[in-house]
Design an enzyme around this catalytic site. Structure first.
Site, mmCIF file in Angstrom:
data_model
loop_
_atom_site.group_PDB
_atom_site.id
_atom_site.type_symbol
_atom_site.label_atom_id
_atom_site.label_comp_id
_atom_site.label_asym_id
_atom_site.label_seq_id
_atom_site.Cartn_x
_atom_site.Cartn_y
_atom_site.Cartn_z
ATOM 1 N N ARG A 66 67.747 12.619 16.206
ATOM 2 C CA ARG A 66 69.126 12.620 15.972
ATOM 3 C C ARG A 66 70.005 11.621 14.885
ATOM 4 O O ARG A 66 70.818 12.024 14.231
ATOM 5 C CB ARG A 66 70.014 12.247 17.344
ATOM 6 N N THR A 67 69.427 10.507 14.810
ATOM 7 C CA THR A 67 70.076 9.608 13.934
ATOM 8 C C THR A 67 69.934 10.023 12.433
ATOM 9 O O THR A 67 70.924 10.112 11.760
ATOM 10 C CB THR A 67 69.232 8.003 14.060
ATOM 11 N N LYS A 94 52.384 -3.411 5.920
ATOM 12 C CA LYS A 94 53.160 -4.580 6.055
ATOM 13 C C LYS A 94 54.125 -4.815 4.799
ATOM 14 O O LYS A 94 54.856 -3.804 3.963
ATOM 15 C CB LYS A 94 52.548 -5.928 6.610
ATOM 16 N N ARG A 116 65.470 3.073 8.541
ATOM 17 C CA ARG A 116 64.949 2.728 9.948
ATOM 18 C C ARG A 116 63.522 2.233 9.826
ATOM 19 O O ARG A 116 62.659 2.926 9.013
ATOM 20 C CB ARG A 116 64.856 3.916 10.847
ATOM 21 N N HIS A 144 70.969 -1.852 15.844
ATOM 22 C CA HIS A 144 71.296 -0.179 15.284
ATOM 23 C C HIS A 144 72.671 -0.592 15.461
ATOM 24 O O HIS A 144 73.162 0.450 16.401
ATOM 25 C CB HIS A 144 70.484 0.579 16.481
HETATM 26 C C1 NCD Z 1 67.679 4.789 20.042
HETATM 27 C C2 NCD Z 1 66.580 4.197 18.994
HETATM 28 O O1 NCD Z 1 66.206 4.645 18.055
HETATM 29 O O2 NCD Z 1 66.968 3.085 18.927
HETATM 30 N N1 NCD Z 1 68.051 6.126 19.644
HETATM 31 C C3 NCD Z 1 68.682 6.471 18.879
HETATM 32 O O3 NCD Z 1 68.950 6.040 17.948
HETATM 33 N N2 NCD Z 1 69.527 7.691 19.105
HETATM 34 C C4 NCD Z 1 67.003 4.535 21.333
HETATM 35 C C5 NCD Z 1 65.768 5.155 21.891
HETATM 36 O O4 NCD Z 1 64.835 5.355 21.141
HETATM 37 O O5 NCD Z 1 65.765 5.114 22.754
#
Ligand code: NCD
Length: 323
Positions: A66-67, A94, A116, A144
C-alpha cells in the site's frame, strides 16, 4: 473542513524524515494541503500538472504494497514521472551498498527519493548524500511520517480536531515505526496517548515520551476516542515475545468485548496489512460504522500528494537561491 494557508515557508524542511521535531503549524500545513487533494481524488479527472518534468523514485529495500502504490499514485496524479525500484534485502551489504545506490540514483537527477529501509536511521543517512528531497517511507522501527499524517487527517476529518482526544495505540509497539511517528504527532497536536501492550512488546523507556502505559486492554481502552491497532510484526521478532497467537488474541486482540470499554463512538484504526484474528477480530475490522481503516488508505494518497507538493516547491526555491 479546514483549508489553511499555502505559505511554503511554514514548512521549512528539505526532507521529510520523521514527525519528531515538526511543529504543530508545520503539521497543520501538511494536513490542510492534504484536504485539497482528498477532494481532487474524488473527481473523475484526478490528474494535475504540478509535478510535470519532475522525477520521483520509489526506492524500497523492504516489501510494501500500500505505501509504495500510494506514493506512486500520488506522484502520477500530480503529473510527475514515477520510477519504482525494489531492492531485495538479501542484496544489501549494509551501509556501503545503501550509499552506492544513493549516489547512483543521485547522478540521474531525481527530484524526490522515497525510501523504505529495514534499518532505523538508514533513510537519514541516505538523505545526507543526495541533492534531492527525501521522504522516509518507513525506516526500521524508527519513523513512518506519512502514515502518522494520514492517520491524523483521518481523525481530524471525523472529529474536527486532534486536541484533547484520548488515543490508545495497541499491540506491537516495540517494532512499530507507525506507533513512534503517531506518538510524536499526536502529542505535538495536543492529543493524549495511551499505549497498551504486553511488557515484551513495549520499550522500557517509552513512558519518557509523555504517554501512559497499560498492560491490559480493559483499563487502557476505558473512555478512549480512538483505538489504533498495530500489526504483530513477527518478521522482526527472534525468539518468543508472547506464548502463542491464540493467547495474544485473547488478551490483546480487539474484539467487541474489549471495545466496549472505549467510548461508544470510538473510531477503530489499523495501518495495514491486518492480521485478522491475531490483533483484530474480522467483524470489528469490517464494522463500517466505526472502522475507518479504508478511509486511512484513501487519506494516504492525499497526504503523500501534499508532501510531494510542499517538498518539490521548497526544492525549487532552494535551487533558485543556489543559482
Ligand atoms: C506499516 C509499516 O510498514 O510500517 N504498514 C504500512 O506502511 N501501511 C505497518 C506494518 O507493516 O504493520
Amino acid at each position: 473542513m479546514q483549508e489553511g494557508s499555502s505559505d511554503l515557508t511554514s514548512f521549512p524542511h528539505r526532507h521529510l524524515l520523521g514527525i519528531e521535531g515538526l511543529s504543530p503549524d508545520q503539521i497543520t500545513v501538511l494536513l490542510d494541503r492534504s484536504e485539497i487533494y482528498v477532494d481532487q481524488n474524488r473527481q473523475v479527472n484526478k490528474k494535475k500538472t504540478l509535478l510535470r518534468g519532475r522525477t520521483i523514485i520509489n526506492l524500497f529495500f523492504e516489501n510494501s504494497t500500500r505505501t509504495r502504490t500510494s506514493f506512486e499514485l500520488a506522484g502520477k496524479r500530480l503529473g510527475g514521472d514515477v520510477i519504482n525500484m525494489s531492492v531485495s534485502t538479501s542484496s544489501i551489504k549494509k551501509g556501503e551498498t545503501l550509499i552506492d545506490t544513493a549516489m547512483t540514483l543521485n547522478a540521474m537527477h531525481p527530484d524526490v527519493l522515497i525510501v523504505r529501509h529495514p534499518h532505523s536511521g538508514a533513510v537519514k543517512l541516505l538523505s545526507e548524500k543526495v541533492n534531492c528531497a527525501v521522504i522516509n517511507a518507513g525506516d526500521g522501527s524508527h519513523e513512518h511520517p506519512t502514515q502518522a499524517l494520514l492517520d491524523a487527517l483521518t481523525i481530524r476529518r471525523r472529529r474536527g480536531t486532534l486536541q484533547g482526544l484520548e488515543v490508545a495505540i495497541c499491540g506491537d509497539i516495540t517494532h512499530s515505526r507507525v506507533a513512534r511517528s503517531n506518538i510524536h504527532l499526536l502529542l505535538t497536536m495536543g492529543a493524549r496517548v495511551r499505549l497498551i501492550a504486553p511488557a515484551t512488546l513495549l520499550p522500557t523507556d517509552i513512558a519518557r515520551l509523555g504517554v501512559e502505559v497499560f498492560h491490559d486492554m480493559a483499563s487502557g481502552l476505558e473512555n478512549c476516542d480512538i483505538v489504533m491497532m498495530l500489526r504483530l510484526q513477527q518478521e522482526r521478532m527472534q525468539g518468543g515475545f508472547f506464548p502463542s497467537i491464540r493467547e495474544y488474541f485473547t488478551f490483546f486482540g480487539l474484539d467487541y468485548t474489549k471495545l466496549a470499554n472505549a467510548k461508544a463512538d470510538a473510531l477503530i484504526m489499523h495501518p495495514g496489512p491486518m492480521n485478522r484474528g491475531v490483533e483484530i477480530d474480522a467483524e470489528v475490522a469490517d464494522d463500517f460504522g466505526r472502522s475507518v481503516i479504508r478511509e486511512q488508505v484513501e487519506m494516504g494518497v492525499a497526504v503523500r500528494m501534499a508532501c510531494l507538493e510542499v517538498l518539490t516547491e521548497n526544492l525549487g526555491q532552494t535551487m533558485l537561491r543556489n543559482t
